[in-house]
Design an enzyme around this catalytic site. Structure first.
Site, PDB file in Angstrom:
ATOM      1  N   LYS A  45       0.797  -1.230   0.000  1.00  0.00           N
ATOM      2  CA  LYS A  45       0.000   0.000   0.000  1.00  0.00           C
ATOM      3  C   LYS A  45       0.829   1.280   0.000  1.00  0.00           C
ATOM      4  O   LYS A  45       0.356   2.336   0.431  1.00  0.00           O
ATOM      5  CB  LYS A  45      -1.006   0.035   1.179  1.00  0.00           C
ATOM      6  CG  LYS A  45      -1.793  -1.209   1.392  1.00  0.00           C
ATOM      7  CD  LYS A  45      -2.318  -1.839   0.131  1.00  0.00           C
ATOM      8  CE  LYS A  45      -3.459  -1.076  -0.475  1.00  0.00           C
ATOM      9  NZ  LYS A  45      -3.881  -1.757  -1.750  1.00  0.00           N
ATOM     10  N   GLY A  47       2.340   2.442  -2.863  1.00  0.00           N
ATOM     11  CA  GLY A  47       2.468   2.981  -4.212  1.00  0.00           C
ATOM     12  C   GLY A  47       3.140   2.002  -5.163  1.00  0.00           C
ATOM     13  O   GLY A  47       3.699   2.401  -6.189  1.00  0.00           O
ATOM     14  N   THR A  48       3.038   0.726  -4.853  1.00  0.00           N
ATOM     15  CA  THR A  48       3.631  -0.330  -5.677  1.00  0.00           C
ATOM     16  C   THR A  48       3.116  -0.273  -7.116  1.00  0.00           C
ATOM     17  O   THR A  48       3.893  -0.219  -8.078  1.00  0.00           O
ATOM     18  CB  THR A  48       3.244  -1.723  -5.107  1.00  0.00           C
ATOM     19  OG1 THR A  48       3.180  -1.656  -3.697  1.00  0.00           O
ATOM     20  CG2 THR A  48       4.177  -2.810  -5.579  1.00  0.00           C
ATOM     21  N   TRP A  73       0.615  -7.556 -12.808  1.00  0.00           N
ATOM     22  CA  TRP A  73       1.304  -8.719 -12.240  1.00  0.00           C
ATOM     23  C   TRP A  73       1.971  -9.560 -13.329  1.00  0.00           C
ATOM     24  O   TRP A  73       2.846 -10.370 -13.023  1.00  0.00           O
ATOM     25  CB  TRP A  73       0.346  -9.572 -11.395  1.00  0.00           C
ATOM     26  CG  TRP A  73      -0.854 -10.090 -12.142  1.00  0.00           C
ATOM     27  CD1 TRP A  73      -0.911 -11.197 -12.928  1.00  0.00           C
ATOM     28  CD2 TRP A  73      -2.166  -9.519 -12.168  1.00  0.00           C
ATOM     29  NE1 TRP A  73      -2.181 -11.353 -13.445  1.00  0.00           N
ATOM     30  CE2 TRP A  73      -2.966 -10.338 -12.990  1.00  0.00           C
ATOM     31  CE3 TRP A  73      -2.734  -8.387 -11.566  1.00  0.00           C
ATOM     32  CZ2 TRP A  73      -4.321 -10.065 -13.236  1.00  0.00           C
ATOM     33  CZ3 TRP A  73      -4.077  -8.130 -11.812  1.00  0.00           C
ATOM     34  CH2 TRP A  73      -4.851  -8.962 -12.638  1.00  0.00           C
ATOM     35  N   HIS A 100       7.566  -7.359  -2.011  1.00  0.00           N
ATOM     36  CA  HIS A 100       7.238  -6.767  -0.706  1.00  0.00           C
ATOM     37  C   HIS A 100       8.153  -7.374   0.367  1.00  0.00           C
ATOM     38  O   HIS A 100       7.957  -7.133   1.551  1.00  0.00           O
ATOM     39  CB  HIS A 100       5.796  -7.091  -0.299  1.00  0.00           C
ATOM     40  CG  HIS A 100       4.739  -6.370  -1.080  1.00  0.00           C
ATOM     41  ND1 HIS A 100       4.851  -5.054  -1.470  1.00  0.00           N
ATOM     42  CD2 HIS A 100       3.506  -6.776  -1.497  1.00  0.00           C
ATOM     43  CE1 HIS A 100       3.742  -4.704  -2.108  1.00  0.00           C
ATOM     44  NE2 HIS A 100       2.925  -5.721  -2.138  1.00  0.00           N
ATOM     45  N   SER A 130      -4.867   2.708   4.161  1.00  0.00           N
ATOM     46  CA  SER A 130      -5.055   2.051   2.859  1.00  0.00           C
ATOM     47  C   SER A 130      -5.084   0.525   3.029  1.00  0.00           C
ATOM     48  O   SER A 130      -5.920  -0.178   2.438  1.00  0.00           O
ATOM     49  CB  SER A 130      -3.921   2.477   1.925  1.00  0.00           C
ATOM     50  OG  SER A 130      -4.035   1.864   0.678  1.00  0.00           O
TER      51      SER A 130
END
Ligand code: A3P
Length: 315
Positions: A45, A47-48, A73, A100, A130
């Site tokens: 959450k 800004g990926t 993805w 992540h 978020s």
């Protein structure tokens, strides 16, 4: 692969079993990077998806075709998610990868690599809000409970993907060990998208002419991405993401946490932040005071309103 209720634990960090297996996490931690790889690193959450879009567009000289025809993805797979090896087998050209994972799990794989690493950080208060909303939609994440309960787990680092504090400190304090490292914040991207795209294009050594820069900025605006099914997650079936509970492209704002946090939650958060970040020299610009909605009993000073940019590139 359903496993919606399964939790996978790897090196004491929990991950949604829907996307992660012991094997996939092992694969990520032993990944063979190529020097031409670009790795986007974020705590969830932060800004990926936005950075995936920026990197895709910068790498395509602003041409929106790929961003509009291939799900994020599939063009920037998460290393630790089970489908990554298949996606990479089918892909051609320079690889854009996402993760992540905390630094310590990727450190051995990155040692000696010249892959370009982009770390995106975001105000953890906005991250918590978020993430809380995303838990309500994502059926592969545990029940979030009340915001207070969720915030408590977030501060303890018991949510999936572990502690925000450990994540941001782990990556930024080890930046010197990474050959090409760009640190950027969601807030910088929000306040000056043009300068942020230029930083990314400079870092990736993909110079853009004015027209390409304008096209990139247009395609990665909040409104364009909200409408783009390749990034707004509407392609994910209802049984995995409950689209009636909210939108992935929710608000896209900075400093909006003030509309969720109570004063008590803010005080608790600030105390934990101060203590957990005491050993970090990292300072952030989290929000622009004039743009921040007034908080009823807002304190005059905010310890997080200083700015620091970290960037390392060794040619
Ligand atoms: P909000 O829930 O605060 O709206 P991630 O991709 O790491 O999961 O992060 C998702 C967050 O980034 C969401 O935040 C989403 O709205 C925001 N986001 C994605 N694209 C964005 C864009 N182009 N501009 C601003 N925010 C964006």
């Amino acid at each position: 692969m359903a496993r919606l209720d399964v939790t996978e634990t790897f090196h004491d960090i929990t991950f949604p079993g829907h996307l992660h297996t012991e094997e996939s996490l092992h694969y990520a931690s032993h990944f063979k990077f190529q020097d031409t790889d670009t790795l986007i690193v974020t705590y969830p959450k932060s800004g990926t998806t936005w950075m995936q879009e920026i990197v895709t567009l910068v790498s395509s000289s602003g041409d929106p075709e790929r961003a509009q025809t291939q799900p994020n993805w599939a063009r920037a797979p998460w290393l630790e998610q089970y489908y990554c090896p298949d996606v990479l087998k089918a892909s051609q050209g320079r690889r854009i990868l996402t993760t992540h994972l905390p630094y310590q799990l990727l450190a051995p794989a990155l040692t000696g690599s010249k892959a370009k690493v982009i770390y995106v950080a975001r105000n953890p208060k906005d991250v918590a809000v978020s993430y809380y909303h995303f838990h309500k939609m994502a059926r592969f994440l545990p029940e979030a409970g009340t915001f207070s309960e969720f915030l408590s787990a977030f501060l303890k680092g018991t949510v999936h993907y572990g502690s925000w504090f450990d994540h941001v400190k782990g990556w930024t304090s080890n930046a010197r060990n990474i050959h090409h490292f760009l640190y950027i914040t969601y807030e910088e991207m929000s306040l000056d998208l043009r300068a942020s795209v230029e930083r990314v294009s400079g870092f990736l050594q993909c110079p853009l002419v004015e027209e390409e820069l304008t096209s990139t900025m247009k395609s990665c605006s909040f409104n364009s991405m909200s409408e783009n099914s390749m990034v707004n997650y509407t392609l994910v079936p209802q049984e995995i993401i409950d689209h009636t509970k909210g939108k992935f492209m929710r608000k896209g704002k900075i400093g909006d946490w003030v509309n969720t946090f109570s004063e008590e939650q803010r005080c608790i958060f600030d105390a934990v932040y101060t203590s957990r970040m005491a050993d970090s020299s990292l300072k952030f610009v989290w929000c622009v005071p004039e743009q921040e909605p007034p908080l009823k009993s807002r304190r005059d000073t905010d310890p997080h309103q200083t700015h620091h940019i970290l960037e390392r590139t060794f040619a």
